[in-house]
Design an enzyme around this catalytic site. Structure first.
Site, mmCIF file in Angstrom:
data_model
loop_
_atom_site.group_PDB
_atom_site.id
_atom_site.type_symbol
_atom_site.label_atom_id
_atom_site.label_comp_id
_atom_site.label_asym_id
_atom_site.label_seq_id
_atom_site.Cartn_x
_atom_site.Cartn_y
_atom_site.Cartn_z
ATOM 1 C CG HIS A 116 -0.982 -5.368 1.874
ATOM 2 N ND1 HIS A 116 -0.277 -5.125 2.917
ATOM 3 C CD2 HIS A 116 -0.786 -4.067 1.372
ATOM 4 C CE1 HIS A 116 0.084 -3.932 3.267
ATOM 5 N NE2 HIS A 116 -0.266 -3.251 2.327
ATOM 6 C CB SER B 106 -1.059 -0.101 1.071
ATOM 7 O OG SER B 106 -0.276 -0.479 2.452
ATOM 8 C CG HIS C 261 5.852 -9.138 7.753
ATOM 9 N ND1 HIS C 261 6.973 -8.311 7.087
ATOM 10 C CD2 HIS C 261 4.904 -8.291 8.055
ATOM 11 C CE1 HIS C 261 6.615 -7.080 7.105
ATOM 12 N NE2 HIS C 261 5.010 -7.514 7.578
ATOM 13 C CG ASP D 49 -3.416 -8.298 8.845
ATOM 14 O OD1 ASP D 49 -3.941 -7.220 9.256
ATOM 15 O OD2 ASP D 49 -2.850 -8.342 7.527
ATOM 16 N NE ARG E 252 2.218 -4.012 12.330
ATOM 17 C CZ ARG E 252 2.171 -4.017 11.063
ATOM 18 N NH1 ARG E 252 1.769 -2.959 10.188
ATOM 19 N NH2 ARG E 252 2.632 -5.162 10.122
HETATM 20 N N1 NMX Z 1 1.057 -19.861 5.632
HETATM 21 C C1 NMX Z 1 1.608 -20.676 4.653
HETATM 22 N N2 NMX Z 1 2.692 -20.503 3.675
HETATM 23 C C2 NMX Z 1 3.356 -19.131 3.787
HETATM 24 C C3 NMX Z 1 2.913 -18.527 4.809
HETATM 25 C C4 NMX Z 1 1.857 -18.524 5.819
HETATM 26 N N3 NMX Z 1 1.482 -17.882 6.641
HETATM 27 N N4 NMX Z 1 4.000 -17.213 4.742
HETATM 28 C C5 NMX Z 1 4.617 -17.646 3.918
HETATM 29 N N5 NMX Z 1 4.068 -18.608 3.095
HETATM 30 C C6 NMX Z 1 5.018 -19.656 2.067
HETATM 31 C C7 NMX Z 1 4.907 -18.545 1.032
HETATM 32 O O1 NMX Z 1 3.497 -18.727 0.179
HETATM 33 C C8 NMX Z 1 5.777 -19.002 -0.230
HETATM 34 O O2 NMX Z 1 5.515 -20.142 -0.621
HETATM 35 P P1 NMX Z 1 5.891 -20.608 -2.253
HETATM 36 O O3 NMX Z 1 7.522 -20.651 -2.055
HETATM 37 O O4 NMX Z 1 5.286 -21.832 -2.382
HETATM 38 O O5 NMX Z 1 5.520 -19.336 -3.048
HETATM 39 C C9 NMX Z 1 7.143 -19.346 0.989
HETATM 40 O O6 NMX Z 1 6.199 -19.676 2.356
HETATM 41 C C10 NMX Z 1 7.984 -18.327 1.300
HETATM 42 O O7 NMX Z 1 7.387 -16.991 1.624
HETATM 43 P P2 NMX Z 1 8.211 -16.047 2.535
HETATM 44 O O8 NMX Z 1 9.335 -15.553 1.838
HETATM 45 O O9 NMX Z 1 8.258 -16.637 3.915
HETATM 46 O O10 NMX Z 1 7.108 -14.688 2.431
HETATM 47 P P3 NMX Z 1 6.723 -13.564 1.398
HETATM 48 O O11 NMX Z 1 7.713 -12.399 1.883
HETATM 49 O O12 NMX Z 1 6.706 -14.095 0.040
HETATM 50 O O13 NMX Z 1 5.412 -13.203 1.743
HETATM 51 C C11 NMX Z 1 3.549 -12.722 3.322
HETATM 52 C C12 NMX Z 1 4.902 -12.533 2.824
HETATM 53 C C13 NMX Z 1 2.866 -12.077 4.542
HETATM 54 C C14 NMX Z 1 2.650 -12.384 2.065
HETATM 55 C C15 NMX Z 1 3.108 -14.300 3.702
HETATM 56 O O14 NMX Z 1 3.913 -14.615 4.879
HETATM 57 C C16 NMX Z 1 1.612 -14.775 3.544
HETATM 58 O O15 NMX Z 1 1.068 -15.205 2.770
HETATM 59 N N6 NMX Z 1 1.194 -14.775 4.874
HETATM 60 C C17 NMX Z 1 -0.289 -14.892 5.102
HETATM 61 C C18 NMX Z 1 -1.211 -13.775 4.603
HETATM 62 C C19 NMX Z 1 -0.992 -12.631 5.396
HETATM 63 O O16 NMX Z 1 -0.909 -12.818 6.880
HETATM 64 N N7 NMX Z 1 -0.843 -11.286 5.211
HETATM 65 C C20 NMX Z 1 -0.692 -10.238 5.906
HETATM 66 C C21 NMX Z 1 0.758 -9.457 5.955
HETATM 67 C C22 NMX Z 1 0.369 -8.293 6.536
HETATM 68 N N8 NMX Z 1 -0.140 -7.369 6.385
HETATM 69 O O17 NMX Z 1 -1.068 -6.814 6.878
HETATM 70 O O18 NMX Z 1 0.144 -6.756 5.220
HETATM 71 C C1 MLT Z 2 1.939 -3.723 6.466
HETATM 72 O O1 MLT Z 2 1.654 -3.268 7.519
HETATM 73 O O2 MLT Z 2 2.200 -3.134 5.467
HETATM 74 C C2 MLT Z 2 2.202 -5.205 6.534
HETATM 75 O O3 MLT Z 2 2.921 -5.496 7.636
HETATM 76 C C3 MLT Z 2 2.949 -5.658 5.199
HETATM 77 C C4 MLT Z 2 4.456 -5.085 5.136
HETATM 78 O O4 MLT Z 2 5.260 -4.452 5.664
HETATM 79 O O5 MLT Z 2 5.175 -5.560 3.834
#
Ligand code: NMX
Ligand code: MLT
Length: 454
Positions: free
Chosen positions: A285, A255, A332, A387, A341
């Site tokens: 996100h 964002s 994350h 979240d 948070r």
């Molecule tokens: N559950 C299952 N698999 C996960 C999770 C999770 N919570 N987090 C990461 N992975 C997987 C991810 O999908 C990826 O798989 P692949 O290699 O098959 O593509 C692998 O682990 C490596 O990912 P990371 O490098 O650890 O994480 P990345 O930096 O790519 O993504 C998020 C960060 C936050 C997008 C990821 O952890 C996620 O999808 N979390 C669940 C959704 C979430 O909670 N999002 C909110 C973030 C905070 N916000 O408010 O924005």
């Molecule tokens: C945020 O607050 O924007 C989320 O934790 C995602 C991020 O920092 O990448």
């Protein structure tokens, strides 16, 4: 850089709040630092780029600058150099509340200085003077099908106000680059003052039988938001806490980055924030807070409203992962520890809703999920993010329509991204335009052991 504007517009804020004058003082002091870095030290190397970063979402590449917040992977966020507890402790509190004025936090993000109570109140007055939402915004919202996602409504409402932009007006009249920050600040402040009413209107129109509640100008931003949503105390404190916690997470998150990117084309704050809100609407996100609640509700539903045993919960977590879904609220891109948070909201729950079954379930997940994610072996960070905890508080206080949760995140996130794009224009940050390459090029450089740098 061209000579700086020594004078600010005779905007409303100049009369009732010293924020804009203080901001100018800070901008004038900061500009020489940026100019020196670019002119004298611009070619100093601070990072390198690997192929997996290039394909993998530019993770960790240091290529953005902001002084408004910084995210340390172990410690978590600092706003203007202060941790979350330090921020809450330092800022002036709303009478009768343990939480600060959101308006004072806006002053803090913009200037880096902790405002006095009088300064926070002056910002609150300034917001009130700007808060009136044009009628056509409600007409736009009312014209949309009621089953439209509230984030679509929120983004459309922001975009619909683009015709109000003072930046566009001044740009078309012709202004110096050093003056860009001034109408940008005006647009950003006008937007921020209006967002609570827009969000509350969407909520009451969509979920509460189309019964909007008129704003109460006697209240501060958090108090007025709770009032317009129709929730009694202590929801005002929930709103204050929620908006501040969700405000900023340095510049690389989707964002913040989307808002900054669009603003770098000199698109105004309305276009830019709407873009950022669209990014926040994604399930990886901000939408994850809605997904967390829907996941928790599924667990309760399948068990007839009972808390799961440890074994049952582990099975739910594995079932989620095995079905190819992520565990929402965990992981994350930068953090490698529990998100502060999350901790801050957990402390709130421990104080105000310690026996609430949903909070107990969130704690059970906190005990079980990290080990399961480690065993699963993919996520680099097995710990909860913001979240994982936020929706439970909203549910407890009666906000059970969880597809609205990302709108709350959006109101909070606006504080950070709008402060950032004001500073982007103040420091003359450039059009953002990274270079792309082809897969053929990557394969060639891989075979050669790396791209030969001149
Ligand atoms: N559950 C299952 N698999 C996960 C999770 C999770 N919570 N987090 C990461 N992975 C997987 C991810 O999908 C990826 O798989 P692949 O290699 O098959 O593509 C692998 O682990 C490596 O990912 P990371 O490098 O650890 O994480 P990345 O930096 O790519 O993504 C998020 C960060 C936050 C997008 C990821 O952890 C996620 O999808 N979390 C669940 C959704 C979430 O909670 N999002 C909110 C973030 C905070 N916000 O408010 O924005
Ligand atoms: C945020 O607050 O924007 C989320 O934790 C995602 C991020 O920092 O990448």
């Amino acid at each position: 850089m061209a000579p700086v504007a020594e004078k600010i517009d005779e905007g409303r804020s100049a009369n009732v709040s010293n924020l804009k004058a203080k901001l100018l003082e800070k901008i004038l002091a900061h500009r020489p630092r940026t100019t020196k870095l670019v002119k004298e030290q611009g070619k100093i190397v601070i990072d390198q780029v690997t192929i997996d970063q290039c394909i993998g979402g530019a993770r960790d590449i240091r290529s953005l600058v902001t002084d408004i917040s910084y995210l340390d992977p172990q410690e978590g966020i600092r706003f203007r150099g202060k941790t979350i507890p330090e921020t809450f402790a330092a800022l002036p509190k709303v009478p009768g509340s343990e939480y600060p004025y959101v308006e004072g936090f806006w002053y803090f993000l913009m200037t880096g200085d902790v405002p006095t109570k009088e300064e926070a109140l002056a910002v609150a007055e300034d917001f009130k003077a700007r808060a009136s939402v044009p009628r056509y915004v409600f007409d736009v919202l009312r014209a949309m099908p009621r089953d439209t996602h509230p984030m679509t409504m929120f983004s459309a409402a922001i975009l619909s106000m683009q015709r109000e932009s003072l930046f566009v007006k001044r740009y078309n009249e012709g202004m110096k680059k050093t003056e860009y920050w001034d109408p940008m600040y005006e647009d950003c402040t006008n937007i921020m003052a209006r967002l609570p009413e827009i969000a509350a209107y969407i909520y009451r129109m969509k979920y509460k039988g189309d019964t909007p509640i008129a704003s109460n100008p006697k209240l501060d931003l958090g108090g007025n938001f709770a009032h317009m949503m129709g929730f009694p105390k202590p929801y005002d404190d929930v709103a204050r806490m929620y908006f501040i916690l969700h405000s900023d997470h340095e510049s690389g998150n989707v964002s913040a980055h989307a808002t900054h990117l669009v603003a770098s084309a000199l698109s105004d704050a309305y276009y830019s924030l709407s873009a950022g809100i669209n990014g926040l609407a994604g399930p990886l996100h901000g939408l994850a807070n809605q997904e967390v609640l829907s996941w928790i509700q599924d667990v309760f539903k399948q068990l007839g409203g009972k808390l799961p045993t440890e074994e049952e919960l582990k099975k739910f977590l594995w079932d989620t992962l095995n079905s190819g879904k992520v565990i929402p609220g965990y992981g994350h891109a930068v953090l490698r520890k529990t998100d502060p948070r999350y901790t801050s909201q957990m402390e709130f729950c421990q104080k105000f809703l310690p026996d609430y079954p949903m909070f107990k379930l969130v704690n059970m997940i906190y005990k079980a999920a990290p080990d399961i994610l480690r065993e699963h072996g993919k996520a680099k960070n097995p710990w909860p993010n913001v979240d994982a905890q936020s929706g439970v508080i909203q549910w407890y206080y009666g906000l059970t329509e969880y597809d609205f949760y990302t709108v709350l995140f959006g109101v909070g996130r606006a504080l950070g991204v709008l402060a950032n794009i004001t500073w982007d224009r103040a420091l003359g940050y450039a059009l953002e335009r990274p270079k792309s390459v082809t897969t053929d090029m990557l394969e060639k450089w891989a075979a050669e052991g790396g791209r030969k740098l001149a």
